[in-house]
Enzyme design. Structure first.
Site, short mmCIF file in Angstrom:
data_model
loop_
_atom_site.label_atom_id
_atom_site.label_comp_id
_atom_site.label_asym_id
_atom_site.label_seq_id
_atom_site.Cartn_x
_atom_site.Cartn_y
_atom_site.Cartn_z
N LYS A 38 0.89 -1.08 -0.10
CA LYS A 38 -0.01 -0.04 -0.05
C LYS A 38 0.76 1.23 0.11
CE LYS A 38 -4.37 1.20 2.65
NZ LYS A 38 -4.99 0.60 3.76
O1 G3P Z 1 -7.78 1.95 5.88
C1 G3P Z 1 -8.10 2.92 5.78
C2 G3P Z 1 -9.32 3.39 6.11
O2 G3P Z 1 -10.41 2.59 5.74
C3 G3P Z 1 -9.42 4.14 7.41
O3 G3P Z 1 -10.91 4.57 7.74
O4 G3P Z 1 -12.33 5.12 9.46
O5 G3P Z 1 -9.93 5.84 9.77
O6 G3P Z 1 -11.32 6.81 8.14
P1 G3P Z 1 -11.05 5.74 9.00
#
Ligand code: G3P
Length: 216
Positions: free
Chosen positions: A83
């Protein structure tokens, strides 16, 4: 639409995998920190549980550093997906890794034009963060729709991996638009099965069954 678990929690991953609901896993540095475990150890364990792609994120910001870290991550297992962030160096690393047969997930995408660049760099997955757009009062699902249209216009095979998915409604919306993958916290994946009328129906059926006096 495929379901990926957005977590580095091996217990949750094992549970979802045993339920047959898991097509892959995504992690990021924040999720690794939350696990409290060694990065490479936890990725190796996840890769031994899940057959599908497991995203492991580089932390260098320069091309050489990303490539060095990617080499180490790729050695862990064949289903490691490297990633990289949506920056010029990240796109350069994406192009080099993809040309070398490595799955690449380009992350932190917040615009359709960024997603176009990632597809041109040969990304396996693009990760638009819908919840974080909602957080600043933009509709994250609009971004998924725009990327879908652009990728379809030019027949890019980069998969749209809807990330920062926070609710069952998000999952439904991105599925209707045609996202290829939704990566969700385990609790969101488990919540998808819930409907109050399902629970009520089971309760009624069991009450009526009890009244028959029969056993099965
Ligand atoms: O993995 C990246 C993403 O899904 C993070 O989500 O909830 O931290 O914005 P969030």
């Amino acid at each position: 639409m495929k379901f990926f678990a957005d977590t580095a929690d091996v217990k949750d991953i094992t549970e979802l995998n045993d339920l047959g609901l898991l097509d892959g896993v995504t992690t990021n540095p924040s999720l690794i920190a939350r696990s409290g475990r060694n990065f490479k150890d936890v990725i190796a364990e996840i890769c031994s549980i899940v057959e599908g792609p497991v995203s492991a994120e580089v932390v260098s910001l320069d091309y050489e550093g990303m490539m060095r870290e990617a080499r180490g991550l790729r050695q862990i297992a064949s289903n490691v997906t490297v990633k990289v962030p949506l920056t010029l160096d990240g796109l350069k690393a994406c192009k080099a890794l993809a040309s070398d047969g490595c799955m690449v997930n380009v992350t932190l995408c917040f615009s359709a034009i960024q997603a176009l660049l990632a597809a041109k760099a040969g990304a396996t997955f693009i990760s638009p963060f819908i919840g974080r757009l909602d957080d600043i009062h933009l509709d994250g699902t609009d971004l998924i729709a725009e990327i879908r249209q652009i990728y379809d216009n030019y027949a890019f095979d980069t998969e749209i991996l809807a990330a920062s998915v926070r609710t069952a409604l998000h999952v439904k919306q991105v599925a209707l638009i045609g996202a290829d993958v939704a990566t969700c916290p385990p609790a969101v994946i488990k919540s998808l099965v819930k409907h109050p009328l399902t629970d009520k129906g089971i309760e009624q059926f069991l009450a009526d069954w009890k009244n028959t006096g029969q056993t099965l």
